[in-house]
Design an enzyme around this catalytic site. Structure first.
Site, PDB file in Angstrom:
ATOM      1  N   GLY A   1      -8.786  -1.848   3.281  1.00 42.53           N
ATOM      2  CA  GLY A   1      -9.447  -1.037   4.300  1.00 42.53           C
ATOM      3  C   GLY A   1      -9.768  -1.884   5.522  1.00 42.53           C
ATOM      4  O   GLY A   1      -9.608  -3.106   5.501  1.00 42.53           O
TER       5      GLY A   1
ATOM      6  N   GLU B   1      -8.905 -11.429   6.712  1.00 41.72           N
ATOM      7  CA  GLU B   1      -7.768 -10.837   7.443  1.00 41.72           C
ATOM      8  C   GLU B   1      -8.046 -10.921   8.945  1.00 41.72           C
ATOM      9  O   GLU B   1      -7.130 -10.944   9.758  1.00 41.72           O
ATOM     10  CB  GLU B   1      -7.599  -9.375   7.001  1.00 41.72           C
ATOM     11  CG  GLU B   1      -6.317  -8.721   7.489  1.00 41.72           C
ATOM     12  CD  GLU B   1      -6.143  -7.287   6.988  1.00 41.72           C
ATOM     13  OE1 GLU B   1      -6.964  -6.814   6.175  1.00 41.72           O
ATOM     14  OE2 GLU B   1      -5.170  -6.636   7.421  1.00 41.72           O
TER      15      GLU B   1
ATOM     16  N   SER C   1      -2.963   1.782  -4.195  1.00 41.94           N
ATOM     17  CA  SER C   1      -3.303   2.961  -3.404  1.00 41.94           C
ATOM     18  C   SER C   1      -4.745   3.370  -3.648  1.00 41.94           C
ATOM     19  O   SER C   1      -5.286   3.170  -4.739  1.00 41.94           O
ATOM     20  CB  SER C   1      -2.354   4.117  -3.747  1.00 41.94           C
ATOM     21  OG  SER C   1      -2.453   5.125  -2.764  1.00 41.94           O
TER      22      SER C   1
ATOM     23  N   ASN D   1       0.678   4.449   0.863  1.00 44.03           N
ATOM     24  CA  ASN D   1       0.847   5.291   2.050  1.00 44.03           C
ATOM     25  C   ASN D   1       1.308   4.525   3.295  1.00 44.03           C
ATOM     26  O   ASN D   1       1.730   5.137   4.271  1.00 44.03           O
ATOM     27  CB  ASN D   1      -0.436   6.079   2.340  1.00 44.03           C
ATOM     28  CG  ASN D   1      -0.585   7.240   1.373  1.00 44.03           C
ATOM     29  OD1 ASN D   1       0.208   8.174   1.388  1.00 44.03           O
ATOM     30  ND2 ASN D   1      -1.573   7.148   0.487  1.00 44.03           N
TER      31      ASN D   1
ATOM     32  N   HIS E   1      -2.219  10.047   6.024  1.00 46.01           N
ATOM     33  CA  HIS E   1      -3.028  10.734   5.007  1.00 46.01           C
ATOM     34  C   HIS E   1      -3.051  12.252   5.213  1.00 46.01           C
ATOM     35  O   HIS E   1      -3.117  13.010   4.257  1.00 46.01           O
ATOM     36  CB  HIS E   1      -4.461  10.171   4.996  1.00 46.01           C
ATOM     37  CG  HIS E   1      -4.552   8.820   4.343  1.00 46.01           C
ATOM     38  ND1 HIS E   1      -5.592   7.954   4.555  1.00 46.01           N
ATOM     39  CD2 HIS E   1      -3.718   8.187   3.493  1.00 46.01           C
ATOM     40  CE1 HIS E   1      -5.401   6.848   3.842  1.00 46.01           C
ATOM     41  NE2 HIS E   1      -4.256   6.958   3.195  1.00 46.01           N
TER      42      HIS E   1
ATOM     43  N   HIS F   1       0.868  -1.188   0.000  1.00 45.88           N
ATOM     44  CA  HIS F   1       0.000   0.000   0.000  1.00 45.88           C
ATOM     45  C   HIS F   1       0.899   1.230   0.000  1.00 45.88           C
ATOM     46  O   HIS F   1       1.759   1.372   0.882  1.00 45.88           O
ATOM     47  CB  HIS F   1      -0.883   0.026   1.252  1.00 45.88           C
ATOM     48  CG  HIS F   1      -1.780  -1.170   1.383  1.00 45.88           C
ATOM     49  ND1 HIS F   1      -3.039  -1.216   0.842  1.00 45.88           N
ATOM     50  CD2 HIS F   1      -1.591  -2.365   1.995  1.00 45.88           C
ATOM     51  CE1 HIS F   1      -3.593  -2.397   1.121  1.00 45.88           C
ATOM     52  NE2 HIS F   1      -2.734  -3.104   1.823  1.00 45.88           N
TER      53      HIS F   1
HETATM   54  C1  LIG Z   1      -3.986  -2.422  10.392  1.00 43.61           C
HETATM   55  C2  LIG Z   1      -3.088  -3.379   9.748  1.00 43.61           C
HETATM   56  C3  LIG Z   1      -2.632  -4.546  10.531  1.00 43.61           C
HETATM   57  C4  LIG Z   1      -2.743  -3.127   8.477  1.00 43.61           C
HETATM   58  C5  LIG Z   1      -2.387  -4.118   7.494  1.00 43.61           C
HETATM   59  N1  LIG Z   1      -3.531  -4.586   6.819  1.00 43.61           N
HETATM   60  C6  LIG Z   1      -4.312  -3.840   6.005  1.00 43.61           C
HETATM   61  N2  LIG Z   1      -5.560  -4.323   5.831  1.00 43.61           N
HETATM   62  C7  LIG Z   1      -6.456  -3.652   5.074  1.00 43.61           C
HETATM   63  N3  LIG Z   1      -6.172  -2.514   4.455  1.00 43.61           N
HETATM   64  C8  LIG Z   1      -4.952  -2.000   4.597  1.00 43.61           C
HETATM   65  C9  LIG Z   1      -3.957  -2.637   5.366  1.00 43.61           C
HETATM   66  N4  LIG Z   1      -2.835  -1.881   5.295  1.00 43.61           N
HETATM   67  C10 LIG Z   1      -3.141  -0.816   4.505  1.00 43.61           C
HETATM   68  N5  LIG Z   1      -4.418  -0.867   4.093  1.00 43.61           N
HETATM   69  C11 LIG Z   1      -5.156   0.100   3.267  1.00 43.61           C
HETATM   70  O1  LIG Z   1      -4.220   0.947   2.634  1.00 43.61           O
HETATM   71  C12 LIG Z   1      -4.472   2.314   2.989  1.00 43.61           C
HETATM   72  C13 LIG Z   1      -3.164   3.081   3.053  1.00 43.61           C
HETATM   73  O2  LIG Z   1      -2.571   3.173   1.772  1.00 43.61           O
HETATM   74  P1  LIG Z   1      -3.174   4.076   0.586  1.00 43.61           P
HETATM   75  O3  LIG Z   1      -3.666   5.350   1.175  1.00 43.61           O
HETATM   76  O4  LIG Z   1      -4.273   3.292  -0.060  1.00 43.61           O
HETATM   77  O5  LIG Z   1      -1.991   4.287  -0.322  1.00 43.61           O
HETATM   78  C14 LIG Z   1      -5.213   2.223   4.306  1.00 43.61           C
HETATM   79  O6  LIG Z   1      -5.976   3.355   4.553  1.00 43.61           O
HETATM   80  C15 LIG Z   1      -6.063   0.970   4.113  1.00 43.61           C
HETATM   81  O7  LIG Z   1      -7.225   1.272   3.366  1.00 43.61           O
HETATM   82 ZN   LIG Z   2      -2.824  -5.015   2.741  1.00 46.79          ZN
END
Ligand SMILES: CC(C)=CCNc1ncnc2c1ncn2[C@@H]1O[C@H](COP(=O)(O)O)[C@@H](O)[C@H]1O
Ligand SMILES: [Zn+2]
Length: 348
Positions: free
Chosen positions: A175, A205, A100, A22, A68, A20
Site C-alpha cells: 500500500g 520504499e 493480493s 491487480n 479496482h 501484486h
Molecule cells: C506506486 C508504485 C510505484 C507502485 C509500486 N509499489 C507498490 N508499493 C506499495 N504497494 C503496492 C505497490 N504496487 C502495488 N501495491 C499494492 O498492491 C495493490 C494492487 O494489487 P492488489 O489489489 O492487492 O491485487 C495496490 O492497491 C497496493 O496496495
Molecule cells: Zn510491491
C-alpha cells in the site's frame, strides 16, 4: 509491453516472488474488463504507465483505484488471476508467489473471504489444466487501512493457510508507503509470524522511513520488498544494513517499478547494485507487470545490461531465487532439479 526480451531471458527458468495481482493485469485482460464495464468510461491510458513515462508515487496509486473499479466481482478476479498466472508461465516463470489485498465490494456482494477463495480457485484451475508453474498466494495488508483491518486480514490468512493445502504461505504488507505507520501494524504482523505465516514487507520504499524499517526489522520479516532507502548512500543507515545482513533477509527488487515510480533516478542508480555487490540474496521481480508494462524476462535483461552481468551470472541469480521462496524445502528441491535439467538446453 515496452519491449520484448531476448530469447535467452524468456527461456531462462525464473522465480517471481513480488507480483501484486491487480498490478499484474495485462493490456489484453484490461481490454476484456473494459468490454464488460463500458459504463465506467475508463480508458486504457488510465491503467498503465508506458515506455519512458514516469509518474509520482501518488499518481501510481491512483492507477490501482481505476483497476479496482474494473475488478470488482468474483468472476473478474477469477479471469484476472487465471490470465496473470498463464502470462507468467508463458514468460518462463516456473514458481510464482502472487499477492493480493482481499477486498469487499458492497455493490457486487464480493466478500474478503470470497476474494481469497476465488484466487485459490484460479490457482487450482491452472494446476488442473497442467500449466507449467507452481503458484502460491500471499494475502496482502494495505497499510492505509490501519490496525483493525490488518488484524482481520491476518486472521483470514491464517484460516486459509490451514485450509488451502499449502497454497496460502504468507502475508504481504504493502500500500501507499506515505500513509500510516508500521508501529500500528506490528501486533498483527507479530501474530502472523507466530502462527507460521511467512512475512514479506514493503520497507523503505520511500525516504525517511528508517525508524519504521528499523522497528519492523526486529520481527524479523522473511523477505523485504524494495528496501530502496536502507543503505547509508541514500539516507539509510549502516545499522539497518547490518540487521538485514545478519538476519540474511532476501530483498525483492523491482527495477522498472522503481524507475517509473520515480523513487530511483535511473536504472544504473538502482540499489540492485549495492546489494548484489555485497553478495546479499537479491531477487529480481516485476511488482506490477501490467501497470509498468514489463515482464520478468525483461527485468532480468535490464539488470544484466545495466550492471554487466554475464549469462552465467544471470543464471545463478535466477537459481538463487529458489532459496528465497516461502514454499517448503521439498518444493525448493524440485525446482533445483528443474533448473539443473534446463541448464543444458539453455547453454547448448
Ligand atoms: C506506486 C508504485 C510505484 C507502485 C509500486 N509499489 C507498490 N508499493 C506499495 N504497494 C503496492 C505497490 N504496487 C502495488 N501495491 C499494492 O498492491 C495493490 C494492487 O494489487 P492488489 O489489489 O492487492 O491485487 C495496490 O492497491 C497496493 O496496495
Ligand atoms: Zn510491491
Amino acid at each position: 509491453m515496452d519491449h520484448e526480451a531476448d530469447v535467452f531471458y524468456r527461456e531462462l527458468p525464473k522465480v517471481e516472488l513480488h507480483a501484486h495481482l491487480n498490478g499484474s493485469v495485462s493490456f489484453q485482460t484490461i481490454e476484456k474488463l473494459l468490454k464488460r464495464k463500458p459504463h465506467l468510461n475508463i480508458e486504457h491510458s488510465m491503467t498503465a504507465i508506458g515506455k519512458g513515462q514516469r509518474r509520482t508515487l501518488d499518481e501510481c496509486f491512483q492507477v490501482f483505484k481505476v483497476i479496482h473499479q474494473l475488478v470488482d466481482t468474483e468472476e473478474d478476479i477469477l479471469m484476472v488471476a487465471i490470465d496473470v498466472i498463464k502470462e507468467f508461465a508463458a514468460d518462463g516463470v516456473k514458481y510464482l508467489e502472487l499477492r493480493s489485498t482481499p477486498r469487499a465490494e458492497k455493490k457486487t456482494g464480493l466478500t474478503k473471504k470470497g476474494y481469497i477463495e476465488t484466487v485459490i480457485k484460479a490457482i487450482q484451475q491452472c494446476k488442473n489444466e497442467g500449466v507449467d508453474i507452481d503458484v502460491r498466494f500471499l494475502v496482502a495488508i494495505d497499510r492505509r487501512n490501519g490496525t483493525e483491518v490488518a488484524m482481520e486480514t491476518v486472521e483470514l490468512a491464517e484460516e486459509f493457510m490451514l485450509s488451502s493445502h499449502g497454497v496460502v504461505v504468507g502475508l504481504d504488507l504493502s500500500g501507499d508507503p506515505t500513509v500510516g505507520h508500521g508501529r500500528d501494524l506490528l501486533p498483527a504482523l507479530q501474530r502472523a509470524k507466530n502462527c507460521g505465516l511467512k512475512l514479506s514487507l514493503h520497507l523503505s520504499e520511500v525516504q525517511s522511513q528508517l525508524e519504521e524499517t528499523d522497528l519492523l526489522l526486529n520481527l524479523p520479516p522473511d523477505r523485504i520488498g524494495h528496501g530502496t532507502f536502507m543503505h547509508p548512500e541514500v539516507g539509510g543507515s549502516q545499522s539497518v544494513v547490518d540487521k538485514v545482513i545478519k538476519n540474511n533477509i532476501p530483498l525483492e527488487l523491482c527495477l522498472t517499478s522503481n524507475v517509473k515510480g520515480q523513487t530511483v533516478l535511473n536504472y544504473s542508480k538502482h540499489h540492485f547494485k549495492y546489494w548484489y555487490q555485497l553478495g546479499h540474496p537479491s531477487v529480481i521481480c516485476t511488482d506490477d507487470k501490467g501497470v509498468f508494462c514489463t515482464d520478468l524476462s525483461q527485468e532480468y535483461q535490464l539488470a544484466a545490461s545495466t550492471f554487466g552481468l554475464s549469462r552465467e551470472a544471470v543464471w545463478t541469480l535466477s537459481q538463487q531465487a529458489i532459496d528465497c521462496i516461502f514454499a517448503p524445502e521439498a518444493v525448493k528441491q524440485q525446482l533445483r532439479q528443474k533448473w539443473t535439467e534446463l541448464h543444458s538446453q539453455l547453454f547448448k
